[in-house]
Every structure is written in C-alpha cells, then in structure tokens.
Write a protein that holds these residues in place. Structure first.
Motif, PDB file in Angstrom:
ATOM      1  N   ARG A 373       0.826  -1.228   0.000  1.00 37.65           N
ATOM      2  CA  ARG A 373       0.000   0.000   0.000  1.00 37.65           C
ATOM      3  C   ARG A 373       0.851   1.265   0.000  1.00 37.65           C
ATOM      4  NH1 ARG A 373      -5.162  -0.523   2.077  1.00 37.65           N
ATOM      5  NH2 ARG A 373      -5.396  -2.682   1.681  1.00 37.65           N
ATOM      6  N   PHE A 374       0.273   2.321  -0.540  1.00 35.92           N
ATOM      7  CA  PHE A 374       0.882   3.646  -0.428  1.00 35.92           C
ATOM      8  C   PHE A 374       0.299   4.329   0.795  1.00 35.92           C
ATOM      9  CE2 PHE A 374       1.542   2.803  -4.935  1.00 35.92           C
ATOM     10  CZ  PHE A 374       2.797   3.340  -5.153  1.00 35.92           C
ATOM     11  N   ASP A 375       1.074   5.225   1.432  1.00 39.75           N
ATOM     12  CA  ASP A 375       0.515   6.020   2.529  1.00 39.75           C
ATOM     13  C   ASP A 375      -0.401   7.081   1.920  1.00 39.75           C
ATOM     14  OD1 ASP A 375       2.599   7.762   1.524  1.00 39.75           O
ATOM     15  OD2 ASP A 375       2.360   8.914   3.345  1.00 39.75           O
ATOM     16  N   VAL A 382       4.539   0.819   1.320  1.00 38.85           N
ATOM     17  CA  VAL A 382       4.893  -0.148   2.373  1.00 38.85           C
ATOM     18  C   VAL A 382       4.456  -1.542   1.935  1.00 38.85           C
ATOM     19  CG1 VAL A 382       4.695   1.553   4.224  1.00 38.85           C
ATOM     20  CG2 VAL A 382       2.733   0.107   3.681  1.00 38.85           C
ATOM     21  N   CYS A 383       5.203  -2.556   2.399  1.00 37.92           N
ATOM     22  CA  CYS A 383       4.773  -3.924   2.134  1.00 37.92           C
ATOM     23  C   CYS A 383       5.132  -4.846   3.276  1.00 37.92           C
ATOM     24  CB  CYS A 383       5.314  -4.436   0.802  1.00 37.92           C
ATOM     25  SG  CYS A 383       7.083  -4.492   0.686  1.00 37.92           S
ATOM     26  N   SER A 384       4.417  -5.983   3.329  1.00 38.02           N
ATOM     27  CA  SER A 384       4.621  -6.957   4.407  1.00 38.02           C
ATOM     28  C   SER A 384       4.802  -8.337   3.808  1.00 38.02           C
ATOM     29  CB  SER A 384       3.417  -6.955   5.349  1.00 38.02           C
ATOM     30  OG  SER A 384       2.248  -7.293   4.627  1.00 38.02           O
ATOM     31  N   GLY A 385       5.345  -9.256   4.607  1.00 34.88           N
ATOM     32  CA  GLY A 385       5.564 -10.642   4.195  1.00 34.88           C
ATOM     33  C   GLY A 385       6.085 -11.418   5.387  1.00 34.88           C
ATOM     34  N   ASP A 386       7.343 -11.152   5.744  1.00 31.86           N
ATOM     35  CA  ASP A 386       7.907 -11.782   6.947  1.00 31.86           C
ATOM     36  C   ASP A 386       7.625 -10.893   8.167  1.00 31.86           C
ATOM     37  OD1 ASP A 386       9.716  -9.745   6.407  1.00 31.86           O
ATOM     38  OD2 ASP A 386      11.099 -11.084   5.381  1.00 31.86           O
ATOM     39  N   LYS A 387       8.515 -10.935   9.176  1.00 29.77           N
ATOM     40  CA  LYS A 387       8.240 -10.202  10.420  1.00 29.77           C
ATOM     41  C   LYS A 387       8.408  -8.687  10.275  1.00 29.77           C
ATOM     42  CE  LYS A 387      10.362 -13.907  12.997  1.00 29.77           C
ATOM     43  NZ  LYS A 387      11.508 -14.206  13.872  1.00 29.77           N
TER      44      LYS A 387
END
Ligand code: NAG
Ligand code: NAG
Length: 441
Positions: A373-375, A382-387
């Motif tokens: 996602r963009f702020d 920003v992105c997520s996957g691991d910790k």
C-alpha cells in the motif's frame, strides 16, 4: 483559458503539498498534534521495548544451534524496516488521518506505528493484544479511533476501540461482542466504508457480506466469479468490487436511503478487458482510477470516473506487461501517478502515465508479499511478508510530479506562473534529492 490553467495549477500544487511539506517548516497545528502523538505512544513504547529485550534475551539463551536466520535486504529507496512483530505480518492499513499504520501477525498482536517517525532511527509502536486468537486482517475506522480485525480462529470480525487514557496515552479495548460467523470459505479481505455506513467481508468462494457497524448482516453478494481472489471497498465508500477466476472486475454500489437506512446492493459497472483471471485491483484515493493485475501477464489502468446510471462505461487507459502470480497484490498511489505490483517476494513500480518500469525491488521479504500500500500522501510504499514491514520512498511519484510540472511549464504563458512553476520544480527536485541522499536503514 488563464483561469483554467490557474485551476489546474492549483490542483497540481495541492497534489504537491507533500513535496513542499518537506521543504517548509512545520506549522503550529502540527506541533500540537505531534506533542499529542508523542503522548499516545509514550507509555506503550516503553512496554514494547521491555518485551523486546526480554525476547532478545530468550533468543540468546536458545543458543547457536537454532539461531533464527535473518532475511537481509537493502535498497537505495528503503526508508525504514519496521520491526516489532514476532510472526509473519499478513496485513497493513493506514488510518485516514495519516497518523498511523496498523499491522497484524500471527503473534497475537496488532501493532499501531507512528507514520511521523518512519524516517527516524527508532520506530515506536503501540501493541493491541488479540486474546486467545490472532488477527489476519486489520482496517481502521474512518475516524481513526477504532479498527476492525478478522480473527483467524474465531472466523469472524472483532472491533477494537482506541481510547485515550488520562495521561494522553492510548489503550485498546475489544467490543463486547464479535460479529457472527457467516463465511464458509477462507477470508480474503475486510473493510469499513469511509462513510461509516457499512463493513464488508469477502471470502475465497463467491461470497461478499455487507454488515452494519453493529454486526447485523445487511446483504450477501454472490460474485459469480467461480472463486474470489480479492475484494475491497472504494475509498469514496460507495462501491464494493471483486475479482477472481473470471477475467473481469465487478463493481457494485451499496445504496442507502436519505435517513442513512440500508436499501440495496446494485450492480454498477465491470472492468472488462483482461484475458484471464484477475489477481487483485486497487483504487486511487478519489475512486476515479482503478488498476488491475491479471494472470494474463499485464496490469491495466482504468478511468472509473463515470456515471454508470447514465450507461457510461469505465474505459481502459493503459495495458502494461508485468510479472505476476497467484497472490500478487497491486497498489495505486493516491494521486494515481504510480502503480506497484508484487510478484512473490518482489515489487515492481511503474509510472502510470507512461507505463515505464521505474523501480524493481527484489527479495524484499523472505516469504511471499502479503500486502502492498501507499501512505495517504503518496510519500511511501509499504509492504509486508515476513516479520519486518518495509517502507520505501515513492521516488517514482516525486519524479512523475516533477515531470507534470515541467510539462505545465512548457505550456505556461504568463511570466508569474512560469516563475512559480520553476520555483516549485526546484523545491520538488531538492526534496527528491534529500530523500535519495538520506541513509537507509
Ligand atoms: C513465516 O512464513 C514462513 C513461510 O510460510 C514460515 O516458514 C515461517 O515459519 C513463518 N514464520 C513465523 C515466525 O511464523
Ligand atoms: C488524494 O491524494 C492527493 C495527493 O496526496 C491529495 O492531494 C488529495 O487531497 C487526496 N484526495 C482525497 C479525496 O483524499
């Protein structure tokens, strides 16, 4: 003519507030907000630190045998890696006031990060515990004073209220009752409309449920797409859209009466043009543009600024080849200038107007990317996957804004406007230079 040009300039300058904000000093209001936010994060931040050092000790005691392997990643555009979760992060959401980023993981916590300190060394976060369960999805309420979660074991929605304690710090309280269980398949996404009128939940079968804020089921949509792969509410809060096995994106309007009472869900329009199933889609912040990414190996940008009730159809603006796979996510910057697509552990960023591939981020996470996602200001991706949560500078967004101003400069006829644009370009360029020169962590 001159007035139209001025109006366009005003709009453009509005979109460039982010750049100027970097160059210009902070206003009083912001300082007040910052003090407030510092208080919100004060009490909890120390708690997080405490638990982290305890965990570090435990990790040390575990010895060298089963030392956890750390995924390392660096890139010139990496602004921050937000570390705090002890499990894989599955979902991210920015609050509409721009102050917070929420994340959840299978470590039984939801974390609330302060967007203001993304560029600082330390990244403060508040922790909300999800008792006897964990959240797989998290979304802020429109007033940024609550968030909804999807419970992995409970298989339902739980609302958390964010309340300020007397000392100004923040605490979290779950609503007394969770929503009823209604889905028969794995959940894909949840959302709250910006209008505050409804909540949505969508599962991998063909079901999308529409709820009121108290957990009363208002409607159930059968998407007829064989399987759903993604669904979301538009930022304007009017529409719900879904994609899946079939090559289209379907959009419905959730209609309410004048008194705010729920009326019905009606088919609004479709995005038709892909030649295979659609993995995901995203909206620009004004809901006037959409982007979709498909198994057919392309992303498509759409103009959805249409009056579907007058039989107007959305139209295709761009088709660009890209790599994608099952689970790919797509994000559109708030101003619609940048498209980001994830494929496994990688992210590609494109200029939406030209379709040019601007940045390739390889191996951002050690596991498949779960959210992208963009702020709200379009400064960060920003992105997520691991910790860890990765925060990137949206350099392609800065470059696209500068290019738009240069194009305007070429067309500008009046001297005052020319000078103004030149000044703006100079400021934007130096803001971009500063971003790129900053040491990444
Ligand atoms: C994160 O996901 C990977 C891949 O699915 C898995 O191997 C790993 O154990 C997970 N880590 C945690 C802490 O759950
Ligand atoms: C969308 O984002 C742009 C750029 O960040 C901003 O100027 C504009 O006000 C936003 N519009 C809405 C409807 O939020």
């Amino acid at each position: 003519m001159e007035i139209a040009a001025l109006a366009a300039l005003t709009l453009l300058l509005g979109a460039l507030v982010i750049l100027v904000a970097l160059a210009v000093g902070r206003r009083k209001e912001e300082i007040r907000e910052e003090t407030e936010q510092a208080a919100e994060f004060a009490a909890e931040a120390s708690a997080v630190k405490g638990s982290q050092s305890k965990k570090q000790k435990q990790e040390k005691q575990r010895g060298r045998k089963d030392k956890p392997t750390q995924h390392t990643f660096s890139h010139p555009l990496l602004a921050a890696s937000l570390k705090g979760h002890s499990g894989n992060v599955t979902c991210l959401d920015f609050s509409s006031n721009g102050k917070y980023l929420a994340s959840c993981a299978d470590d039984r916590t939801v974390r609330i990060w302060s967007t203001k300190d993304f560029l600082d060394r330390e990244h403060k976060c508040l922790r909300a515990n999800v008792e006897l369960d964990h959240a797989t999805l998290v979304r802020f309420s429109p007033d940024s004073r609550a968030f909804i979660t999807w419970l992995a074991n409970g298989d339902c929605i739980r609302i958390f209220k964010m309340t300020k304690k007397d000392d100004g710090s923040m605490s979290f309280k779950a609503a007394p009752e969770d929503f009823p269980q209604k889905h028969k398949a794995t959940i894909l996404n949840i959302g709250i409309a910006e209008t505050g009128k409804f909540i949505m939940s969508a599962s991998t079968d063909t079901c999308i449920n529409i709820w009121d804020l108290k957990g009363e089921l208002l409607a159930s949509i059968n998407t007829n797409q064989i399987t759903n792969s993604y669904a979301a509410i538009s930022p304007c809060g009017r529409f719900v859209a879904s994609c899946g096995f079939t090559p289209d994106v379907k959009v419905w309007e959730v209609c309410f009466g004048k008194g705010g009472d729920f009326r019905e869900v009606v088919r609004a329009f479709d995005l038709k043009g892909h030649s295979a199933g659609v993995h995901a889609f995203a909206f620009s912040n004004d809901s006037r543009r959409m982007v979709s990414v498909s198994k057919d190996g392309t992303w498509k940008l759409w103009n959805t600024d249409v009056e579907y009730k007058k039989q107007q159809d959305p139209y295709l603006l761009k088709t660009i080849p890209c790599s994608s796979s099952e689970g790919s996510r797509v994000a559109l910057s708030p101003d619609g200038r940048v498209v980001a697509v994830s494929d496994g552990c990688n992210v590609a960023m494109y200029d939406a107007a030209s379709g040019k591939l601007e940045e390739e981020l390889h191996g951002v996470h050690s596991v498949e990317i779960t959210d992208l996602r963009f702020d709200i200001n379009g400064r960060f991706l920003v992105c997520s996957g691991d910790k860890a949560i990765r925060v990137f500078h949206n350099a392609p967004g800065y470059r696209a804004a500068i290019k738009d101003m240069q194009d305007m400069l070429k067309k500008a006829q009046n001297e005052a406007m020319k000078q103004r644009l030149q000044q703006q370009i100079k400021e934007a360029q130096s803001a971009l230079d500063a971003v790129l020169a900053a040491p990444s962590n």
